[in-house]
Design an enzyme around this catalytic site. Structure first.
Site, short mmCIF file in Angstrom:
data_model
loop_
_atom_site.label_atom_id
_atom_site.label_comp_id
_atom_site.label_asym_id
_atom_site.label_seq_id
_atom_site.Cartn_x
_atom_site.Cartn_y
_atom_site.Cartn_z
N HIS A 89 -7.85 -4.72 -1.39
CA HIS A 89 -6.64 -3.93 -1.13
C HIS A 89 -5.75 -4.69 -0.15
CE1 HIS A 89 -4.24 -0.26 -1.08
NE2 HIS A 89 -4.14 -0.40 0.24
N ASP A 96 -10.09 -3.29 -6.11
CA ASP A 96 -9.50 -2.60 -4.96
C ASP A 96 -10.37 -1.40 -4.58
OD1 ASP A 96 -7.92 -1.04 -3.21
OD2 ASP A 96 -6.07 -1.83 -4.08
N SER A 137 0.83 -1.20 0.00
CA SER A 137 0.00 0.00 0.00
C SER A 137 0.87 1.26 0.00
CB SER A 137 -0.94 -0.04 1.21
OG SER A 137 -1.89 1.00 1.15
#
Length: 415
Positions: free
Chosen positions: A362, A333, A211
């Site tokens: 995600h 996502d 991320s």
């Protein structure tokens, strides 16, 4: 009288017979329900959906070689049948138990007296030696070392020595400066890699970012170019569009969750009350609010919010990246939507590869009946493939600024 007795016996017998029938039927019904449930599960397992992964890359010599050697790049992703939803895929890693890994913490002091923490997975020295490859893991902004345990476990299977990089002030790291590391500022990571390279001069260094950790990793690779000291990297669910992140374009409830986690971070450092409007920062309702009230205020070198966004965009020096980088993104996502994926980058650059899956959420990519991360295995398999093929070596004349004057352990201590 006889008739009354006969009626009583008949009624009493029928009541017991009915009660016995109920007692027999109830477990039978439970058994039938269980058999039906098992059959339903088996049906799901038999008919579980497999979603083909799409690989985007330039047909260069390196690309063709990696695709040929790394088997998982050609495999499909089959999400956990009861957790195929994007939100379940995203949220479950926050609550599922991780692998049991023991860590040894080492603090490293930066040039400006700030401190970052390195959490090394404790391994048997007979399994790994001083030349074993090192995997630097960069968590998301709101993640900590325990959240990386399963990735470390997958790394150990491939004979990597995993170490988790904790930004200053994160992961219970003491904050010795009145500054938090911004979204994509790579100075601390540069000093860390210099230190690791001096500690393990014969070991190749690899990196995995998750991320926002991917944003920091890509930014660093772009800033240092061929002098990054990293052989190859993987970015799981990277945030390609940093502008959207900074301007609060994160859908709910994730904007609220991330903001809540960031405020939890701020509570750990009450000394920052002297530098920012603490109460105002704690009233932040979005990531955008928090960035403006905390990170920008603690880094006055940025003259405006626009400059902060521009200089923390991890894609700003993307053309300088000189190592093979695999990005793994899910098209469902909910935090980094498919619309922001720069497909042209992967079609024109020889160093960037994108594996896009229909499902995965995600940083989820959970597979198997008991969920486990498919992306973790993919990342380790990819890096192991790069390690085992002929790759051009970077020049030993690497530029690491004034840090070359340091001794290898001059600013390190363990707990």
């Amino acid at each position: 009288m006889t008739t009354v007795v006969q009626e009583f016996i008949s009624h009493h017998f029928q009541w017991h017979l009915s009660n016995l029938s109920t007692m027999v039927c109830f477990p039978a019904l439970i058994g039938i329900a269980m058999i039906y449930l098992v059959a339903l599960v088996l049906r799901f397992l038999h008919n579980k959906q497999t979603f083909a992964s799409q690989l985007y890359y330039k047909k260069s010599r390196l690309g063709v070689l990696l695709v040929k050697k790394c088997k998982m790049l050609g495999e499909s992703f089959t999400p956990t049948f009861w957790a195929g939803n994007a939100h379940l895929q995203t949220l479950l890693p926050w609550i599922l138990p991780q692998s049991e890994i023991e860590f040894s913490r080492e603090y490293l002091q930066m040039a400006d007296k700030g401190i970052i923490a390195l959490d090394w997975a404790v391994v048997n020295d007979r399994v790994l030696d001083k030349s074993s490859p090192i995997m630097i893991i960069i968590p998301a902004l709101t993640q900590h070392t325990p959240d990386m345990s399963s990735l470390c476990s997958s790394a150990l299977v491939q004979k990597f020595r995993p170490v988790v990089f904790n930004r200053r002030g994160h992961g219970q790291t003491p904050l010795t400066t009145r500054r938090l590391q911004t979204f994509a500022e790579g100075g601390d990571l540069e000093e860390t890699i210099v230190f690791i390279n001096r500690m393990y001069p014969n070991a190749d260094i690899f990196a995995v970012g998750l991320s926002s950790g991917s944003g920091l990793l890509i930014s660093y690779l772009g800033e240092l170019g061929a002098n990054s000291g990293i052989t190859a990297a993987v970015c799981i669910s990277p945030c390609y569009d940093a502008e959207g992140y900074f301007k609060g374009k994160i859908c709910q409830p994730y904007n609220w969750l991330l903001t809540w986690k960031l405020k939890e971070l701020l509570r750990q450092h009450p000394s920052l009350r002297e530098c920012i409007n603490y109460e105002y920062a704690m009233q932040s309702e979005t990531v955008k609010d928090f960035e403006e009230r905390v990170f920008i205020k603690l880094n006055p070198q940025y003259y405006s919010n626009e400059e902060y966004c521009r200089l923390n965009n991890p894609m700003r020096n993307i053309a300088n990246v000189s190592i093979p980088v695999l990005c793994v993104s899910a098209l469902d996502d909910p935090i980094c939507p498919k619309e922001i994926i720069p497909l042209s980058l992967f079609k024109t650059s020889s160093n960037f590869f994108l594996l896009a899956t229909d499902k995965g959420g995600h940083c989820g990519f959970l597979e198997n009946t008991w969920p486990a991360s498919w992306a973790n295995k993919l990342a380790c398999d990819y890096l192991a493939t790069v390690r085992n093929i002929e790759m051009p070596k970077a020049s030993d004349d690497r530029h690491f600024s004034a840090l070359e004057k340091m001794g290898p352990r001059s600013r390190s201590y363990t707990t």
